[in-house]
Design a protein around this motif. Structure first.
Motif, PDB file in Angstrom:
ATOM      1  N   TYR A   1       0.826  -1.207   0.000  1.00  0.00           N
ATOM      2  CA  TYR A   1       0.000   0.000   0.000  1.00  0.00           C
ATOM      3  C   TYR A   1       0.862   1.259   0.000  1.00  0.00           C
ATOM      4  N   THR A   2       2.046   1.179   0.586  1.00  0.00           N
ATOM      5  CA  THR A   2       3.005   2.276   0.414  1.00  0.00           C
ATOM      6  C   THR A   2       3.459   2.327  -1.034  1.00  0.00           C
ATOM      7  N   GLY A   3       3.683   1.143  -1.617  1.00  0.00           N
ATOM      8  CA  GLY A   3       4.027   1.087  -3.038  1.00  0.00           C
ATOM      9  C   GLY A   3       2.927   1.662  -3.907  1.00  0.00           C
ATOM     10  N   ALA A   4       1.670   1.521  -3.477  1.00  0.00           N
ATOM     11  CA  ALA A   4       0.550   2.069  -4.244  1.00  0.00           C
ATOM     12  C   ALA A   4       0.615   3.591  -4.304  1.00  0.00           C
ATOM     13  N   ILE A   5       1.079   4.229  -3.219  1.00  0.00           N
ATOM     14  CA  ILE A   5       1.209   5.687  -3.218  1.00  0.00           C
ATOM     15  C   ILE A   5       2.286   6.117  -4.207  1.00  0.00           C
TER      16      ILE A   5
ATOM     17  N   LEU B   1       3.220   4.418  -6.783  1.00  0.00           N
ATOM     18  CA  LEU B   1       2.631   4.144  -8.096  1.00  0.00           C
ATOM     19  C   LEU B   1       1.738   5.298  -8.533  1.00  0.00           C
ATOM     20  N   GLY B   2       0.923   5.793  -7.608  1.00  0.00           N
ATOM     21  CA  GLY B   2       0.053   6.924  -7.915  1.00  0.00           C
ATOM     22  C   GLY B   2       0.818   8.201  -8.207  1.00  0.00           C
ATOM     23  N   SER B   3       1.932   8.401  -7.500  1.00  0.00           N
ATOM     24  CA  SER B   3       2.759   9.584  -7.750  1.00  0.00           C
ATOM     25  C   SER B   3       3.292   9.587  -9.178  1.00  0.00           C
ATOM     26  N   ASN B   4       3.709   8.422  -9.653  1.00  0.00           N
ATOM     27  CA  ASN B   4       4.180   8.324 -11.030  1.00  0.00           C
ATOM     28  C   ASN B   4       3.033   8.454 -12.031  1.00  0.00           C
ATOM     29  N   LEU B   5       1.884   7.916 -11.672  1.00  0.00           N
ATOM     30  CA  LEU B   5       0.706   8.054 -12.530  1.00  0.00           C
ATOM     31  C   LEU B   5       0.271   9.514 -12.629  1.00  0.00           C
TER      32      LEU B   5
ATOM     33  N   SER C   1       6.967   1.103 -11.019  1.00  0.00           N
ATOM     34  CA  SER C   1       6.218   0.996  -9.756  1.00  0.00           C
ATOM     35  C   SER C   1       5.263  -0.181  -9.789  1.00  0.00           C
ATOM     36  N   LEU C   2       4.665  -0.411 -10.947  1.00  0.00           N
ATOM     37  CA  LEU C   2       3.731  -1.533 -11.089  1.00  0.00           C
ATOM     38  C   LEU C   2       4.452  -2.862 -10.930  1.00  0.00           C
TER      39      LEU C   2
ATOM     40  N   TYR D   1      10.657   1.725 -10.090  1.00  0.00           N
ATOM     41  CA  TYR D   1      10.802   0.412  -9.461  1.00  0.00           C
ATOM     42  C   TYR D   1      11.506   0.502  -8.108  1.00  0.00           C
ATOM     43  N   PHE D   2      12.676   1.137  -8.089  1.00  0.00           N
ATOM     44  CA  PHE D   2      13.459   1.165  -6.848  1.00  0.00           C
ATOM     45  C   PHE D   2      12.859   2.107  -5.800  1.00  0.00           C
TER      46      PHE D   2
END
Length: 476
Positions: free
Chosen positions: A210-214, A216-220, A359-360, A425-426
């Motif tokens: 869920y931290t990764g989801a944030i 991911l959203g930042s890049n989106l 990120s995905l 990714y990183f």
């Protein structure tokens, strides 16, 4: 078979009910002579917030402990992605509205026009940096929810004000407009710094993805801003109209973030993880009621991941957008993208799409382990000299003093794609790892520290990008 019995509620009112045995279990219903009524609310039964299910009933914690809920329809994950979009939306929209500010509102003042990006960066990143760190050490005992909501509300109000300023005639008030804009940017990013830090802290209570989801959203967020920019430029040549579209889009995203945040207490999966954290906090209070948050111990446990976060965003923001937006198509090149669309595609779109894909991937594959993540992130430092000397880095109205070592647009394309992908990714891996390096009760603090390290890397990267331009170029 059934039997009647008496049950007394919290107001000492006798209510007759019937115990009915059915083939699929046992349930309690009111007698037919009486109207059905729910049990008293949690406040009337002196139950804590932790025991409330966010409505009028009482959450069956024993059932939750035996059968932990799932994130149905990925609602919570999508919500975190949306908040990731909201975190960077203010910066992305002001960045995309660069032409509106420089070529419309500030065109009659050369000083403000040429130094707009410098002042924008300074006023945007300084408060973000300060309040991210302030929020770590001085607000950890407060209500994260209130900080998130008030941060978003302030952002929404400022975007409404910015839309109004775009519609106003400020031709004879250039100086006033400039400083009012910088003031609004300062307030906007102060609120955004508090919001960003708090949302990472809240996500740290949940599983790492869920931290990764944030992230991911930042890049989106960058992809959305770039696509909107390209569409508006195709629809209208009027920079003011395009800017208004940017700011309205940002406003709708912020309102959506507010709406979805208030829906979180209704999500059983979110409440379950909140309850786990509260139980851990209660155990901690019982064992040591006067214990202070051991910041040094937490930093010692997750310092390597914090360094990863800092270095990653330092490299990324040194190159993007400061250097990349000034890399031009080689003269007499046969590259398939023409010079007019070169920056939009090779800088903004390529970076944001590849960072999003990175990120995905991080939600599916986590490699390397947190112990060795520093190795590839440190190697990314080589991107800085590569973009400086192997690409046609040539800001307009400036003379370059250092040579370009290799002239080829395909080299730039490879560097751009790999830099964006590795950034997405990183960054996801590093942010997810921070909460895993500490005890569960300190995961929120670790998440806030990660957010502060992120802001520090962004600020240092932007300043370095400006310094590189000063060293390599001089005005014509």
């Amino acid at each position: 078979m059934s039997e009647s019995y008496k049950k007394r509620d919290t107001e000492e009112v006798v209510e007759e009910q019937t115990l009915v045995k059915e083939t699929n279990g046992t349930r309690i219903v009111a007698k037919a002579s009486e109207s059905m009524r729910l049990s008293p609310g949690w406040k009337r039964t002196n139950k804590s917030d932790d025991e409330s299910n966010g409505k009028d009933g009482v959450l069956d914690h024993n059932d939750l402990d035996l059968n932990p809920p799932n994130d149905r329809m990925k609602f919570l994950y999508v919500t975190m992605v949306l908040h990731g979009i909201g975190v960077l939306m203010p910066w992305n929209m002001f960045l995309n509205a660069n032409e509106y500010f420089q070529d419309v509102k500030l065109k009659d003042n050369l000083y403000f026009k040429s130094n707009y990006m410098f002042y924008l960066t300074l006023t945007a990143q300084l408060p973000n940096l300060f309040f991210n760190w302030f929020n770590v050490f001085f607000s950890t005992g407060g209500d994260i929810g209130k900080r998130i909501v008030w941060g978003l509300v302030v952002e929404a109000v400022i975007f409404l004000f910015t839309i109004g300023m775009a519609m106003a005639d400020t031709e004879n008030q250039t100086t006033l407009f400039f400083w009012v804009t910088m003031g609004s940017v300062f307030l906007l990013n102060t609120a955004n710094g508090i919001y960003q830090n708090s949302i990472y802290g809240m996500a740290a209570k949940l599983p790492g993805k869920y931290t990764g989801a944030i992230v991911l959203g930042s890049n989106l967020s960058g992809i959305i801003a770039t696509i909107i920019g390209m569409i508006t430029r195709g629809i209208t040549k009027n920079y003011t109209s395009a800017a208004i579209y940017y700011f309205i889009t940002a406003l709708f995203v912020i309102l959506a973030c507010i709406d979805t945040y208030f829906s979180l207490p209704l999500n059983k999966y979110f409440r379950y993880h909140e309850r786990l954290e509260k139980k851990q906090q209660i155990k901690t209070e019982i064992s040591s009621r006067k214990e202070k948050i051991p910041f040094l111990m937490i930093i010692k446990q997750c310092w390597l991941q914090l360094l990863c976060v800092f270095l990653l965003f330092f490299v990324t923001l040194t190159i993007f957008p400061g250097i990349q937006m000034n890399i031009l198509r080689q003269e007499d090149s046969t590259f398939f993208i023409d010079s007019k669309k070169y920056v939009n595609f090779m800088c903004f779109l390529s970076f944001n799409i590849t960072a999003f894909l990175g990120s995905l991937l991080a939600t599916l594959v986590q490699w390397p382990s947190k112990k060795y993540l520093i190795v590839p992130i440190s190697l990314r430092l080589l991107y800085i000299p590569a973009f400086m000397f192997f690409c046609n880095y040539a800001p307009p109205d400036f003379v370059r003093h250092l040579p370009i070592l290799y002239h080829n647009d395909w080299v730039y394309a490879i560097l751009s794609l790999t830099m964006g992908f590795s950034s997405g990714y990183f960054s996801s891996l590093a942010m997810m790892n921070c909460g895993k390096c500490v005890e569960p009760r300190y995961a929120t603090v670790a998440g806030k520290l990660a957010g502060a390290a992120l802001s520090s890397g962004i600020f240092a990267g932007i300043l370095t990008s400006m310094g590189i331009q000063k060293v390599m170029f001089s005005p014509k």
